[in-house]
Scaffold this active site. Structure first.
Site, PDB file in Angstrom:
ATOM      1  CB  SER A 188      -0.940   0.018   1.209  1.00  0.00           C
ATOM      2  OG  SER A 188      -1.891  -1.021   1.132  1.00  0.00           O
ATOM      3  N   GLY A 227      -4.530  -1.939  -0.903  1.00  0.00           N
ATOM      4  CA  GLY A 227      -3.657  -1.581  -2.010  1.00  0.00           C
ATOM      5  C   GLY A 227      -3.361  -0.100  -2.006  1.00  0.00           C
ATOM      6  N   GLY A 240      -2.733   3.936  -3.526  1.00  0.00           N
ATOM      7  CA  GLY A 240      -3.150   4.949  -4.483  1.00  0.00           C
ATOM      8  C   GLY A 240      -4.621   5.289  -4.557  1.00  0.00           C
ATOM      9  CB  CYS A 299      -7.502  -0.839   3.026  1.00  0.00           C
ATOM     10  SG  CYS A 299      -6.490   0.657   3.132  1.00  0.00           S
ATOM     11  CG  LEU A 300      -7.695   0.042  -3.353  1.00  0.00           C
ATOM     12  CD1 LEU A 300      -8.003   1.521  -3.584  1.00  0.00           C
ATOM     13  CD2 LEU A 300      -6.468  -0.380  -4.167  1.00  0.00           C
ATOM     14  CD  GLN A 360      -9.842   3.884  -0.338  1.00  0.00           C
ATOM     15  OE1 GLN A 360      -9.234   3.888  -1.403  1.00  0.00           O
ATOM     16  NE2 GLN A 360      -9.237   4.166   0.815  1.00  0.00           N
ATOM     17  CG  ASN A 369      -0.823   2.167   4.761  1.00  0.00           C
ATOM     18  OD1 ASN A 369      -0.700   3.360   4.484  1.00  0.00           O
ATOM     19  ND2 ASN A 369      -0.186   1.216   4.113  1.00  0.00           N
ATOM     20  CG  PHE A 382      -7.512   8.273  -1.968  1.00  0.00           C
ATOM     21  CD1 PHE A 382      -7.966   9.303  -2.784  1.00  0.00           C
ATOM     22  CD2 PHE A 382      -6.190   7.862  -2.086  1.00  0.00           C
ATOM     23  CE1 PHE A 382      -7.117   9.908  -3.699  1.00  0.00           C
ATOM     24  CE2 PHE A 382      -5.339   8.454  -3.005  1.00  0.00           C
ATOM     25  CZ  PHE A 382      -5.801   9.487  -3.809  1.00  0.00           C
ATOM     26  CG  HIS A 389      -4.955  -2.601   7.126  1.00  0.00           C
ATOM     27  ND1 HIS A 389      -4.522  -3.426   6.102  1.00  0.00           N
ATOM     28  CD2 HIS A 389      -4.999  -1.351   6.608  1.00  0.00           C
ATOM     29  CE1 HIS A 389      -4.300  -2.697   5.013  1.00  0.00           C
ATOM     30  NE2 HIS A 389      -4.580  -1.437   5.293  1.00  0.00           N
ATOM     31  CD  GLU A 397      -4.544  -6.571   7.604  1.00  0.00           C
ATOM     32  OE1 GLU A 397      -3.717  -5.720   7.247  1.00  0.00           O
ATOM     33  OE2 GLU A 397      -5.784  -6.372   7.571  1.00  0.00           O
TER      34      GLU A 397
END
Length: 359
Positions: A50, A223, A225, A251-252, A255, A293, A296, A335, A337
């Protein structure tokens, strides 16, 4: 450890003197500079995919004291552009370690800079937001020019740099899960492997290819960006959700699930990077200390009639989780995990198992 003088220069012209470490290279390290507030787990942070496109500043002043071990890698390759610290430990002291942090960075071709006033740097990033920077053994003018030429992470497809090129399998649990690799961490795979046999697939895998595998559930990984430039993923996810597939995103992945539903994302000023972020579970009222982490975030108002918000960040009230109305899909921004961080939220993997069980 050979001492090489260098400097870090931010795109706004701020200059920090330091000592270059890690990979011995005449090249300049550059990327978007962010800060991480965790006290431990620096290797897991550095090896987290990430962080592609970014340089990590550790707010903890003493980094590297327990060395490194291959067992703590979150990916086979380090994608972070650089590491910035106040002081690199000169000696490692831990029975698990098999390498110095300096040597670990060098083995992955990653540059670092120590001796930096990270307190001042963090205050600047908090006040002005994450920004591009560059460090190396070059003139301040050259480093400034390189920093200002950096594009940052907005509008850049970084997933393509970290995703697997071919499918592979892990685990032997009773469920069958297809996990999209947008930059997946090994600790996530370890948690999924406890409940499922997992087929990890490239980010560009289509909905038809996933359904041909006849999974009990689909996992959307973390991930790097900007989620809005991950081509094809929202359309694929929308098809799977509407088909009744059990979906869990982190996370990503959270999104991208939101974008698939018609939601909107925006970039946070300096992101959430640390292992001590308080999140309230709105169903139970309990506060979970979480590992985070991301740069966005999902606009909860854009999902008002589509999803139920399940978790909220107590630092800034941002959206940290949701469950899709009328479908078998849920996700969280943080996260569960850990790796590194507390395990308060690992129950979410059990909830994914319950969802696949039809509960």
């Amino acid at each position: 450890m050979t001492i090489r003088e260098g400097a870090l220069v931010l795109a706004n012209g701020e200059v920090f003197e330091g000592e270059l470490l890690g990979a011995s290279s005449d090249a300049v390290a550059s990327g978007e500079v962010v800060f991480h507030t965790g006290l431990t787990g620096y290797q897991e942070v550095i090896s987290d995919p990430s962080y592609a496109g970014q340089m990590v500043t550790f707010t903890t002043p003493h980094i590297g004291n327990y060395g490194s071990t291959q067992l703590d890698d979150e990916a086979r390759k380090v994608h972070a552009r650089g590491v910035i610290v106040r002081e690199f430990a000169r000696r490692r002291s831990n029975w698990r370690s098999d390498n110095e942090l300096d040597s670990y960075l060098a083995s992955h071709g990653v540059q670092g800079i120590g001796g930096v006033d990270t307190r001042r740097l963090t205050r600047i990033l908090r006040d002005t937001g994450a920004m591009p920077g560059a460090f190396g053994a070059r003139s301040v003018d050259e480093l400034l020019s390189t920093a200002r030429a950096e594009v940052g992470t907005s509008g850049v497809d970084l997933v393509g740099q970290v995703t697997t090129t071919k499918p592979y399998d892990v685990g032997s649990g009773r469920f069958k899960v297809v996990a999209f690799d947008f930059g997946i961490k090994s600790t996530i795979l370890a948690c999924l492997a406890e409940i499922a046999t997992v087929r990890v697939v490239p980010a560009g895998t289509t909905a038809d290819e996933v359904r041909a595998l006849n999974p009990d559930g689909v996992f959307l990984s973390n991930g790097p960006g900007d989620p809005e430039v991950v081509a094809g993923a929202p359309e694929t996810i929308r098809t799977l959700v509407e088909a009744g597939t059990a979906v869990f995103g982190i996370c990503l992945g959270h999104q991208l699930l939101s974008l698939a539903l018609g939601g909107k994302t925006f970039k946070l000023p300096f992101g959430h990077h640390g292992a001590n972020h308080p999140v309230r579970n709105l169903h139970t009222g309990r506060v979970e200390i979480t590992s985070q982490n991301h740069n966005f975030c999902v606009d909860p108002n854009s999902l008002r009639d589509i999803a139920e918000i399940t978790h909220t960040n107590l630092n800034d009230q941002t959206n940290e989780g949701m469950r899709v109305r009328g479908h078998r899909a849920f996700s969280v921004q943080y996260h569960p995990e850990a790796g590194p961080g507390p395990h308060d939220s690992r129950y979410l993997f059990a909830e994914f198992a319950d969802l696949m069980d039809g509960n």
